[in-house]
Scaffold this motif. Structure first.
Motif, short mmCIF file in Angstrom:
data_model
loop_
_atom_site.label_atom_id
_atom_site.label_comp_id
_atom_site.label_asym_id
_atom_site.label_seq_id
_atom_site.Cartn_x
_atom_site.Cartn_y
_atom_site.Cartn_z
N MET A 139 40.59 54.26 0.60
CA MET A 139 40.46 52.63 1.57
C MET A 139 40.24 52.49 2.57
N LEU A 140 38.85 53.25 2.07
CA LEU A 140 37.10 53.02 3.28
C LEU A 140 36.94 51.98 1.93
N ARG A 141 36.71 52.17 0.50
CA ARG A 141 36.30 51.27 -0.46
C ARG A 141 36.30 50.11 -0.65
N ALA A 142 38.67 49.83 -0.34
CA ALA A 142 39.23 48.50 -0.56
C ALA A 142 38.18 47.86 0.91
N ARG A 143 37.89 48.76 2.33
CA ARG A 143 37.79 47.70 3.24
C ARG A 143 36.02 47.41 2.96
N LYS A 144 35.29 48.17 2.27
CA LYS A 144 34.19 47.75 2.36
C LYS A 144 33.79 46.72 1.01
N ALA A 145 34.73 46.00 -0.06
CA ALA A 145 34.68 45.32 -1.12
C ALA A 145 35.74 43.99 -0.06
N GLN A 146 36.40 44.42 1.16
CA GLN A 146 36.87 43.10 2.07
C GLN A 146 35.91 42.59 3.23
N GLU A 147 35.11 42.88 3.35
CA GLU A 147 33.63 43.05 4.00
C GLU A 147 32.75 42.34 2.70
N ASP A 148 32.68 43.02 2.20
CA ASP A 148 31.70 42.18 0.75
C ASP A 148 31.45 41.01 0.87
N ALA A 149 32.98 40.61 0.51
CA ALA A 149 33.34 39.20 -0.18
C ALA A 149 33.86 38.47 1.28
N ALA A 150 33.89 39.48 2.40
CA ALA A 150 33.43 38.42 2.96
C ALA A 150 32.32 37.95 3.75
N LYS A 151 31.46 38.76 3.64
CA LYS A 151 29.92 38.24 3.64
C LYS A 151 29.46 37.41 2.13
N GLY A 152 30.08 37.27 0.45
CA GLY A 152 30.06 35.86 0.13
C GLY A 152 29.85 35.02 0.89
N ALA A 153 31.43 35.04 1.41
CA ALA A 153 32.18 33.51 1.87
C ALA A 153 31.20 32.79 2.34
N VAL A 154 30.96 33.55 3.24
CA VAL A 154 29.68 33.45 4.70
C VAL A 154 28.10 32.66 4.18
N ILE A 155 27.82 33.15 2.89
CA ILE A 155 26.79 33.07 2.75
C ILE A 155 26.78 31.30 1.42
N GLN A 156 27.79 31.52 1.17
CA GLN A 156 28.61 30.46 0.25
C GLN A 156 28.49 29.73 1.59
N SER A 157 29.34 29.36 2.47
CA SER A 157 29.55 28.35 3.87
C SER A 157 28.19 28.28 4.38
N ARG A 158 27.13 28.97 4.14
CA ARG A 158 25.84 28.81 4.58
C ARG A 158 25.00 27.56 3.70
N ALA A 159 25.19 27.93 2.58
CA ALA A 159 24.37 26.75 1.30
C ALA A 159 24.86 25.87 1.32
N GLN A 160 26.36 25.76 1.53
CA GLN A 160 26.96 24.28 1.45
C GLN A 160 26.32 23.48 2.64
N ILE A 161 26.66 23.99 4.29
CA ILE A 161 25.52 23.38 4.83
C ILE A 161 24.28 22.72 4.88
N ARG A 162 23.48 23.72 4.02
CA ARG A 162 22.13 23.47 4.01
C ARG A 162 22.48 22.14 2.70
N GLU A 163 23.44 22.62 2.01
CA GLU A 163 23.55 21.14 1.16
C GLU A 163 23.63 19.72 1.28
N ALA A 164 24.63 19.71 2.63
CA ALA A 164 25.24 18.61 3.84
C ALA A 164 24.45 18.32 3.43
N GLU A 165 22.99 19.21 4.73
CA GLU A 165 22.51 18.83 6.10
C GLU A 165 21.26 17.80 4.72
N ALA A 166 21.22 18.48 3.74
CA ALA A 166 20.25 17.41 2.78
C ALA A 166 20.73 16.29 2.61
N LEU A 167 21.97 15.98 2.27
CA LEU A 167 22.44 14.81 1.67
C LEU A 167 22.64 13.91 3.28
#
Length: 137
Positions: free
Chosen positions: A1-29
């Protein structure tokens, strides 16, 4: 169960990183659209058609700039939502970790109790044997 929770957290971290990249792209635009708008100054002389075309082009650029600014706002909102998901995932992972730690502590305490009971039993048996030997002699 702990591995599943860590995987969920890692996926959420990836989504945040992707969002930050989208913000940078939008700001550049936005920066590019602002430069385009500044560079497209209205002509001070020329035909009426040229003046109207220039004004329409500037309005179009201003609209594109507003659209780009809206993209930044939406990307920032998405990042806030994803940060909340990340925080929840981290809380759930930590809760599972704490449960695992408590369980491990309970197992250790139970093992210690069993070991102590076995030692007590050995001590009582040894004492009884010694007492029996002393009475037999």
């Amino acid at each position: 169960m702990l591995r599943a929770r860590k995987a969920q957290e890692d996926a959420a971290k990836g989504a945040v990183i992707q969002s930050r990249a989208q913000i940078r792209e939008a700001e550049a635009l936005v920066r590019r659209k602002q430069l385009d708008l500044v560079g497209a100054e209205a002509p001070t002389e020329g035909t009426a058609r040229a003046m109207v075309a220039s004004i329409v082009a500037r309005h179009s650029l201003a609209g594109a700039l507003m659209s780009a600014q809206k993209m930044v706002t939406e990307a920032e909102e998405l990042e806030r939502e994803r940060m909340a998901v990340l925080a929840d995932a981290a809380k759930r992972r930590r809760a599972v970790e704490m449960m695992a730690e408590r369980h491990a502590d309970m197992v250790r305490a139970n093992d210690l109790r069993k070991d102590q009971a076995n030692l007590d039993e050995l001590a009582m048996t040894s004492k009884a044997r010694n007492a029996a030997r002393g009475a037999a002699e």
